[in-house]
Design an enzyme around this catalytic site. Sequence first.
Site, PDB file in Angstrom:
ATOM      1  N   LYS A   6       5.218   0.099  -3.058  1.00 18.65           N
ATOM      2  CA  LYS A   6       6.288  -0.494  -3.879  1.00 18.65           C
ATOM      3  C   LYS A   6       5.962  -0.364  -5.376  1.00 18.65           C
ATOM      4  CE  LYS A   6       5.951  -4.639  -1.997  1.00 18.65           C
ATOM      5  NZ  LYS A   6       4.864  -4.436  -0.997  1.00 18.65           N
TER       6      LYS A   6
ATOM      7  N   ARG B 203       9.899 -12.717  -1.266  1.00 18.66           N
ATOM      8  CA  ARG B 203       9.022 -12.593  -0.109  1.00 18.66           C
ATOM      9  C   ARG B 203       9.347 -13.626   0.961  1.00 18.66           C
ATOM     10  NH1 ARG B 203       4.516  -9.986  -3.068  1.00 18.66           N
ATOM     11  NH2 ARG B 203       2.813  -9.427  -1.686  1.00 18.66           N
TER      12      ARG B 203
ATOM     13  N   ARG C 150      -7.337   2.477  -2.179  1.00 17.19           N
ATOM     14  CA  ARG C 150      -6.984   1.888  -3.473  1.00 17.19           C
ATOM     15  C   ARG C 150      -8.206   1.183  -4.077  1.00 17.19           C
ATOM     16  NH1 ARG C 150      -1.552  -1.563  -3.849  1.00 17.19           N
ATOM     17  NH2 ARG C 150      -2.623  -3.340  -2.951  1.00 17.19           N
TER      18      ARG C 150
ATOM     19  N   ARG D 150      -9.130  -5.438  -6.686  1.00 12.94           N
ATOM     20  CA  ARG D 150      -8.434  -6.662  -6.273  1.00 12.94           C
ATOM     21  C   ARG D 150      -9.207  -7.345  -5.154  1.00 12.94           C
ATOM     22  NH1 ARG D 150      -2.099  -5.446  -5.498  1.00 12.94           N
ATOM     23  NH2 ARG D 150      -2.347  -7.301  -4.232  1.00 12.94           N
TER      24      ARG D 150
ATOM     25  N   ARG E 199      -2.671 -10.786   4.729  1.00 10.18           N
ATOM     26  CA  ARG E 199      -1.479 -10.459   3.927  1.00 10.18           C
ATOM     27  C   ARG E 199      -0.404  -9.839   4.821  1.00 10.18           C
ATOM     28  NH1 ARG E 199      -3.936  -6.738  -0.403  1.00 10.18           N
ATOM     29  NH2 ARG E 199      -1.838  -6.631  -1.267  1.00 10.18           N
TER      30      ARG E 199
END
Length: 198
Positions: free
Chosen positions: A15, A88, A127, A139, A150
Amino acid sequence: MTINIILLGPPGAGKGTQARRLVEERGMVQLSTGDMLRAARSSGTEMGKLVADVMDRGQLVTDEIVIGLIREKLEEGGKGFIFDGFPRTLAQADALGKLLAEMGMKLDAAIELKVDDEALVARIVKRAEESLAAGEPVRKDDTPEVFADRLREYYKKTAPLLGYYYATGDLRQVDGMAAMDEVAAQIAAALGTETAQA
Ligand code: AMP
């Protein structure tokens, strides 16, 4: 033509990447609640302190907080918004509809990036590795363990939005597993605009 769109899909679906492309190509404004919350954390505001723990556990922060953040950004104005990581929950989706209506705006599309869950974990690990190699901060929620939480939050609370936007007629689906350029092309096609000059 000004358009307002939502990018939907599980964490790691791409996204953010697609949102940044739309910003570059169309001058749209990316509203990422994840980025806003991370900025609040690193600037040490009260809200940042409040949400840090929740984020690190891969859970969702309260609707009230993220709706407040989005309201502030919408009030700043802009030329076409991309909602990235928001809404969300169904409550957030309702709130967004109301906020847009209050400001005389409307949603043009909710675009789902369809992806394969197993590939997502691999993307997240990549990532984190890329951030490390570039000397950027990794992160805390990009570990396989937190990622699993998540993903669970996504299916429990966010996936129902697919039905919500299907019902409103706004849902568009693209293949999030395709190469980045192909995903961008599919998004453009879903928006009914083949080129960047929308
Ligand atoms: P993201 O960068 O979109 O993956 O978001 C990172 C984290 O920020 C999420 O795992 C949540 O803890 C929090 N977050 C971001 N956006 C929202 C939202 N719209 N509602 C609730 N929590 C959010």
